[in-house]
Design a protein around this motif. Structure first.
Motif, PDB file in Angstrom:
ATOM      1  N   PRO A 296       0.794  -1.126   0.087  1.00 25.38           N
ATOM      2  CA  PRO A 296       0.027   0.081  -0.113  1.00 25.38           C
ATOM      3  C   PRO A 296       0.885   1.243   0.072  1.00 25.38           C
ATOM      4  O   PRO A 296       0.424   2.440  -0.679  1.00 25.38           O
ATOM      5  N   GLU A 297       2.160   1.381   0.390  1.00 21.03           N
ATOM      6  CA  GLU A 297       2.829   2.433   0.469  1.00 21.03           C
ATOM      7  C   GLU A 297       3.599   2.762  -0.674  1.00 21.03           C
ATOM      8  O   GLU A 297       3.736   4.054  -1.116  1.00 21.03           O
ATOM      9  N   LEU A 298       3.074   1.891  -1.904  1.00 19.75           N
ATOM     10  CA  LEU A 298       3.539   2.243  -3.248  1.00 19.75           C
ATOM     11  C   LEU A 298       2.120   2.988  -4.088  1.00 19.75           C
ATOM     12  O   LEU A 298       2.115   3.321  -5.094  1.00 19.75           O
ATOM     13  N   LEU A 299       1.302   3.033  -3.401  1.00 18.58           N
ATOM     14  CA  LEU A 299      -0.030   3.695  -4.134  1.00 18.58           C
ATOM     15  C   LEU A 299       0.135   4.975  -4.515  1.00 18.58           C
ATOM     16  O   LEU A 299      -0.277   5.119  -5.726  1.00 18.58           O
ATOM     17  N   ASP A 300       0.779   5.755  -3.879  1.00 18.67           N
ATOM     18  CA  ASP A 300       0.792   7.162  -4.239  1.00 18.67           C
ATOM     19  C   ASP A 300       1.705   7.285  -5.762  1.00 18.67           C
ATOM     20  O   ASP A 300       1.472   8.037  -6.593  1.00 18.67           O
ATOM     21  N   ASP A 301       2.640   6.562  -5.540  1.00 17.01           N
ATOM     22  CA  ASP A 301       3.728   6.497  -6.703  1.00 17.01           C
ATOM     23  C   ASP A 301       2.981   5.667  -7.868  1.00 17.01           C
ATOM     24  O   ASP A 301       3.281   6.080  -8.983  1.00 17.01           O
ATOM     25  N   ILE A 302       2.087   5.008  -7.671  1.00 15.48           N
ATOM     26  CA  ILE A 302       1.484   4.082  -9.010  1.00 15.48           C
ATOM     27  C   ILE A 302       0.584   5.370  -9.665  1.00 15.48           C
ATOM     28  O   ILE A 302       0.721   5.340 -10.794  1.00 15.48           O
ATOM     29  N   LEU A 303      -0.273   6.196  -8.764  1.00 15.47           N
ATOM     30  CA  LEU A 303      -0.964   7.123  -9.360  1.00 15.47           C
ATOM     31  C   LEU A 303      -0.019   8.279 -10.220  1.00 15.47           C
ATOM     32  O   LEU A 303      -0.357   8.743 -11.215  1.00 15.47           O
ATOM     33  N   PHE A 304       1.075   8.488  -9.308  1.00 17.08           N
ATOM     34  CA  PHE A 304       1.935   9.365  -9.768  1.00 17.08           C
ATOM     35  C   PHE A 304       2.455   9.017 -11.190  1.00 17.08           C
ATOM     36  O   PHE A 304       2.504  10.010 -12.247  1.00 17.08           O
ATOM     37  N   GLY A 305       2.841   7.852 -11.375  1.00 17.71           N
ATOM     38  CA  GLY A 305       3.409   7.287 -12.545  1.00 17.71           C
ATOM     39  C   GLY A 305       2.335   7.240 -13.645  1.00 17.71           C
ATOM     40  O   GLY A 305       2.820   7.745 -14.861  1.00 17.71           O
ATOM     41  N   ALA A 306       1.333   7.115 -13.655  1.00 18.92           N
ATOM     42  CA  ALA A 306       0.016   7.065 -14.488  1.00 18.92           C
ATOM     43  C   ALA A 306      -0.168   8.578 -14.877  1.00 18.92           C
ATOM     44  O   ALA A 306      -0.292   8.847 -16.006  1.00 18.92           O
ATOM     45  N   ALA A 307      -0.244   9.235 -13.884  1.00 20.14           N
ATOM     46  CA  ALA A 307      -0.305  10.828 -14.279  1.00 20.14           C
ATOM     47  C   ALA A 307       0.660  11.335 -14.874  1.00 20.14           C
ATOM     48  O   ALA A 307       0.381  12.352 -15.949  1.00 20.14           O
ATOM     49  N   SER A 308       1.835  10.968 -14.747  1.00 21.77           N
ATOM     50  CA  SER A 308       2.959  11.452 -15.492  1.00 21.77           C
ATOM     51  C   SER A 308       3.071  11.172 -16.956  1.00 21.77           C
ATOM     52  O   SER A 308       3.219  11.779 -17.624  1.00 21.77           O
ATOM     53  N   CYS A 309       2.700   9.844 -17.207  1.00 20.83           N
ATOM     54  CA  CYS A 309       2.490   9.377 -18.578  1.00 20.83           C
ATOM     55  C   CYS A 309       1.642  10.132 -19.158  1.00 20.83           C
ATOM     56  O   CYS A 309       1.731  10.774 -20.454  1.00 20.83           O
ATOM     57  N   LEU A 310       0.369  10.493 -18.581  1.00 16.15           N
ATOM     58  CA  LEU A 310      -0.829  11.251 -19.127  1.00 16.15           C
ATOM     59  C   LEU A 310      -0.490  12.613 -19.675  1.00 16.15           C
ATOM     60  O   LEU A 310      -0.555  13.363 -20.664  1.00 16.15           O
ATOM     61  N   LEU A 311       0.366  13.313 -18.541  1.00 16.61           N
ATOM     62  CA  LEU A 311       1.027  14.599 -18.754  1.00 16.61           C
ATOM     63  C   LEU A 311       2.057  14.985 -19.889  1.00 16.61           C
ATOM     64  O   LEU A 311       1.734  15.615 -20.902  1.00 16.61           O
ATOM     65  N   LEU A 312       2.833  14.014 -19.793  1.00 16.32           N
ATOM     66  CA  LEU A 312       3.865  13.846 -20.975  1.00 16.32           C
ATOM     67  C   LEU A 312       3.346  13.674 -22.444  1.00 16.32           C
ATOM     68  O   LEU A 312       3.819  14.347 -23.361  1.00 16.32           O
ATOM     69  N   ASP A 313       2.312  12.516 -22.390  1.00 13.22           N
ATOM     70  CA  ASP A 313       1.652  12.649 -23.818  1.00 13.22           C
ATOM     71  C   ASP A 313       1.025  13.687 -24.259  1.00 13.22           C
ATOM     72  O   ASP A 313       0.992  13.765 -25.287  1.00 13.22           O
TER      73      ASP A 313
END
Length: 355
Positions: A296-313
């Motif tokens: 569960p401690e990785l949840l924020d980073d999972i969402l951060f990684g997805a959001a970063s992908c969308l931003l850069l795309d």
């Protein structure tokens, strides 16, 4: 692949270190100075080409650079300084509005909502209905910096995962690598599309023409993949890639068909329409969702990684669409001709180096 052309003081100093064995002390001083002056790393050509060069040492490397430099501590220190600022910028720029419970269903649901198609014009719709032949070529050039080594940045995460998330990632990557058949590797299919449009399919051939924002998209993948502490981010990034792939690739294929290209040319896009419809479920649930549930401690980073992908795309798409709607090329102006390795070693002055 030959070393790319420098785009400023940092990349010129780095090129001199890589080609001539210059001590990287001055490079680190230049990086420090540049990071003070640069507000937006994502659009800074000098920083992004430098980061690209440093990361490529961990992939196929460069024909004219000693492989032993991959683990040079001073080069790693310079890379770490740039990475810290890039990660900081991404974390302050992305928007994550949902904070689901760390369960498979909740995380997968949040990711599907984050990546849901939006109404209105976009890059893939433009390609489907309006893009001309030259714009199709430019699209392939922008995508070639990742697609010709497709899946490699995400593969770094395999030894950093275990259990269900690891098995899910391996399942997705096995498809990306053609299930053991090299001619069916997605990178090989993309190379076929490039050749059909008369383009050179050597990896990195067009990197000097690609703007910083395109390089930033690839560099972010490498940053996430190469750091164990960011394994949640690379999992979320891959989930976003797979969840936003099927419909755009169908539209890209339509654009190529509209201009008379045959099924051999569109095979890359057509393959992703079907494959990624399956991959999005695996990546969203069994990779990202299961990883959040197990850690569960990785949840924020999972969402951060997805959001970063969308931003850069989105930033890359905006760059292409703005240029095309203005009747301009989305590529950087061609620089000086490349010199062979022998010719380049004659000049040790960074300002006279041509990649």
């Amino acid at each position: 692949m030959l070393l790319p052309s420098p785009r400023g003081a940092v990349s010129a100093a780095l090129a001199s270190c890589l080609l001539h064995g210059d001590e990287p002390d001055a490079l680190n001083d230049l990086v420090e100075a540049a990071l003070v002056l640069v507000d937006d790393l994502i659009t800074d050509d000098d920083i992004q080409i430098s980061l690209f060069m440093l990361y490529e040492l961990h992939y196929l490397g460069f024909d004219d650079v000693d492989d032993a430099l991959e683990w040079n501590p001073e080069l790693l220190r310079a890379r770490a300084r740039i990475e810290a600022r890039l990660e900081e910028q991404l974390r302050t720029s992305v928007s994550v509005t949902e904070h689901p419970l760390p369960t498979v269903d909740a995380v997968a649901g949040a990711l599907f909502r984050m990546t849901a198609p939006t109404a209105g014009p976009g890059l893939s719709r433009y390609v489907a209905k309006k893009a001309g032949e030259q714009q199709l070529r430019e699209l392939l050039l922008h995508r070639s910096v990742y697609q010709l080594k497709e899946a490699d940045p995400h593969t770094w995460a395999i030894p950093r995962l275990s259990g269900v998330p690891k098995a899910a990632l391996v399942e997705v990557q096995t498809d990306e690598y053609g299930n053991g058949r090299p001619e069916l590797m997605h990178s090989a299919l993309f190379a076929r599309t490039m050749r059909a449009l008369g383009l050179n399919d050597d990896y990195g051939h067009y990197v000097d023409q690609l703007p910083a924002v395109t390089l930033a998209s690839l560099n972010t993948m490498s940053m996430f993949g190469l750091h164990r502490r960011l394994r949640g981010a690379i999992a979320g990034h891959l989930a976003a890639v797979e969840m936003t792939s099927s419909i755009p690739n169908r539209l890209y294929g339509d654009g190529f068909r509209r201009l008379g290209h045959d099924s051999d040319t569109t095979l890359y896009f057509d393959e992703h329409v079907e494959a990624d419809a399956v991959h999005e479920q695996i990546a969203g649930r069994d990779l990202a969702g299961a990883l959040a549930e197990a850690s569960p401690e990785l949840l924020d980073d999972i969402l951060f990684g997805a959001a970063s992908c969308l931003l850069l795309d989105d930033l890359v798409a905006q760059h292409l669409l703005t240029a095309w709607r203005n009747g301009e090329s989305s590529l950087r102006a061609p620089g000086e001709p490349r010199l062979g390795a022998r010719e380049r070693t004659r000049s040790r002055v960074p300002g006279h180096y041509h990649g």
